[in-house]
Design a protein around this motif. Structure first.
Motif, short mmCIF file in Angstrom:
data_model
loop_
_atom_site.label_atom_id
_atom_site.label_comp_id
_atom_site.label_asym_id
_atom_site.label_seq_id
_atom_site.Cartn_x
_atom_site.Cartn_y
_atom_site.Cartn_z
N ALA A 1 31.27 -12.64 -10.55
CA ALA A 1 29.96 -11.94 -11.03
C ALA A 1 30.08 -11.07 -11.88
O ALA A 1 29.10 -10.81 -12.36
CB ALA A 1 29.36 -11.72 -9.52
N ASN A 2 31.22 -10.42 -12.03
CA ASN A 2 31.30 -9.43 -12.96
C ASN A 2 31.82 -9.79 -14.61
O ASN A 2 32.15 -8.98 -15.33
CB ASN A 2 32.43 -8.10 -12.54
CG ASN A 2 31.61 -7.84 -11.05
OD1 ASN A 2 30.42 -7.18 -11.05
ND2 ASN A 2 32.57 -7.46 -10.17
N THR A 3 32.02 -11.05 -14.47
CA THR A 3 32.57 -11.40 -15.77
C THR A 3 31.61 -11.14 -17.13
O THR A 3 30.50 -11.58 -17.06
CB THR A 3 32.95 -13.00 -15.96
OG1 THR A 3 33.83 -13.20 -15.10
CG2 THR A 3 33.17 -13.63 -17.27
N VAL B 1 36.79 -10.47 -17.79
CA VAL B 1 37.39 -11.47 -18.66
C VAL B 1 37.31 -12.79 -17.86
O VAL B 1 38.32 -12.63 -16.98
CB VAL B 1 38.62 -11.06 -19.58
CG1 VAL B 1 38.68 -12.55 -20.36
CG2 VAL B 1 38.38 -9.98 -20.50
N GLY B 2 36.72 -13.61 -18.08
CA GLY B 2 37.00 -15.02 -17.55
C GLY B 2 37.38 -16.14 -18.38
O GLY B 2 37.38 -15.99 -19.80
N GLY C 1 24.53 -19.57 -16.89
CA GLY C 1 23.27 -19.02 -16.42
C GLY C 1 23.94 -18.35 -14.81
O GLY C 1 23.06 -17.55 -14.17
N ARG C 2 25.04 -18.70 -14.31
CA ARG C 2 25.26 -18.14 -12.88
C ARG C 2 26.20 -16.97 -13.07
O ARG C 2 26.84 -16.37 -12.16
CB ARG C 2 26.05 -19.29 -12.28
CG ARG C 2 25.17 -20.49 -12.06
CD ARG C 2 25.94 -21.31 -11.18
NE ARG C 2 25.09 -22.48 -10.75
CZ ARG C 2 25.47 -23.74 -10.49
NH1 ARG C 2 26.82 -24.02 -10.53
NH2 ARG C 2 24.81 -24.86 -10.40
N LEU C 3 26.32 -16.52 -14.33
CA LEU C 3 27.26 -15.19 -14.55
C LEU C 3 26.32 -13.87 -15.10
O LEU C 3 26.04 -13.90 -16.38
CB LEU C 3 28.31 -15.38 -15.66
CG LEU C 3 29.39 -16.56 -15.29
CD1 LEU C 3 29.92 -17.02 -16.61
CD2 LEU C 3 29.97 -16.19 -14.09
N PRO C 4 25.66 -13.22 -14.08
CA PRO C 4 24.94 -12.24 -14.56
C PRO C 4 25.40 -11.08 -15.33
O PRO C 4 24.46 -10.52 -16.06
CB PRO C 4 24.44 -11.49 -13.03
CG PRO C 4 25.64 -11.86 -12.13
CD PRO C 4 26.18 -13.24 -12.67
N ARG D 1 28.03 -11.00 -21.45
CA ARG D 1 27.61 -10.49 -22.66
C ARG D 1 27.94 -11.46 -23.95
O ARG D 1 27.26 -11.48 -24.76
CB ARG D 1 28.22 -9.03 -23.00
CG ARG D 1 27.54 -7.97 -21.77
CD ARG D 1 28.27 -6.82 -21.89
NE ARG D 1 27.85 -6.27 -23.28
CZ ARG D 1 28.45 -5.30 -23.82
NH1 ARG D 1 29.43 -4.71 -23.16
NH2 ARG D 1 28.14 -4.49 -24.83
N ALA D 2 28.96 -12.26 -23.67
CA ALA D 2 29.67 -12.83 -24.79
C ALA D 2 30.44 -14.13 -24.24
O ALA D 2 31.15 -14.21 -23.28
CB ALA D 2 30.31 -12.24 -25.59
N VAL D 3 30.31 -15.24 -24.97
CA VAL D 3 31.14 -16.47 -24.99
C VAL D 3 31.92 -16.58 -26.03
O VAL D 3 31.48 -16.77 -27.23
CB VAL D 3 30.34 -17.68 -24.38
CG1 VAL D 3 31.31 -18.91 -24.61
CG2 VAL D 3 29.62 -17.35 -23.36
#
Length: 166
Positions: free
Chosen positions: A15-17, A73-74, A105-108, A111-113
Motif C-alpha cells: 500500500a506504500n508503493t 518501490v514496486g 487504482g489499488r495503490l493509494p 506517484r509514478a509508473v
C-alpha cells in the motif's frame, strides 16, 4: 516446435508503493530462478541500486525485494503470459496483458509508473493512458541485450526516478 507459453510473476508491491517499475515479461533466467531480473547481464539491480544509493546487486533476492518495498518501490510486468522462444521481447507473440488500470487504482500512494524498456512502455501506456496525478516514465531497458546506450547513459536516465521517491 511451437514457442512455450511463459508466465510472469506476482507483483511485489504494498500500500506504500510510490514508484511502480513495470517490465515486459521475465526472461528465461528469471523464470528458471523465480526472481525478477535474474540474468547476470541485466543491469536492473545495479541501476535501481544507484537510484536508491544502495548495493542491491550483492544482496540475496529476498533482501532486495524487502529493500525495494522499504523504499516504496514496486515491481511487476505488463504481460501476464505470452508465447516466446528465448528471452527477447521482439519474440513475444500472443501476449495476454494485465489489467494495469485496475491494479494502479489499488495503490493509494502511487506517484509514478516507470516502464523498463520499449515493450513495457508500449503496452503499459496503452492501458494507463493519461492518469491524473501519476507520472508515466519511459526508461531504457536494463537488459544487456539493449546495447544502444552505455550503462552510464542508462544510469543517468534511471536516476530521474529519485524525484518520485522523495
Amino acid at each position: 516446435m511451437p514457442a512455450q507459453r511463459k508466465a510472469a510473476f506476482p507483483p511485489s508491491v504494498d500500500a506504500n508503493t510510490r514508484l511502480l517499475i513495470l517490465g515486459s515479461l521475465p526472461g528465461d533466467a528469471s523464470i528458471r530462478q523465480g526472481e525478477y531480473y535474474a540474468h547476470r547481464g541485466n543491469a536492473f539491480w545495479s541501476l535501481i541500486g544507484d537510484v536508491l544509493d544502495e548495493d542491491l546487486r550483492s544482496a540475496p533476492y529476498a533482501v532486495r525485494l524487502k529493500r525495494l518495498k522499504a523504499r516504496h518501490v514496486g515491481l511487476w510486468d505488463v504481460i501476464e503470459s505470452a508465447e516466446r522462444p528465448g528471452s527477447l521481447d521482439s519474440s513475444i507473440r500472443g501476449a495476454e496483458l494485465r489489467d494495469l488500470g485496475l491494479f494502479v487504482g489499488r495503490l493509494p500512494a502511487l506517484r509514478a509508473v516507470a516502464f523498463n524498456g520499449r515493450t513495457a512502455a508500449v503496452h503499459g501506456r496503452q492501458q494507463l493512458g493519461d492518469r491524473s496525478g501519476i507520472a508515466l516514465v519511459d526508461l531504457p531497458s536494463s537488459s544487456g541485450a539493449y546495447a544502444s546506450l552505455s550503462r552510464e547513459a542508462k544510469r543517468h536516465i534511471w536516476m530521474t526516478l529519485r524525484d518520485y521517491l522523495a
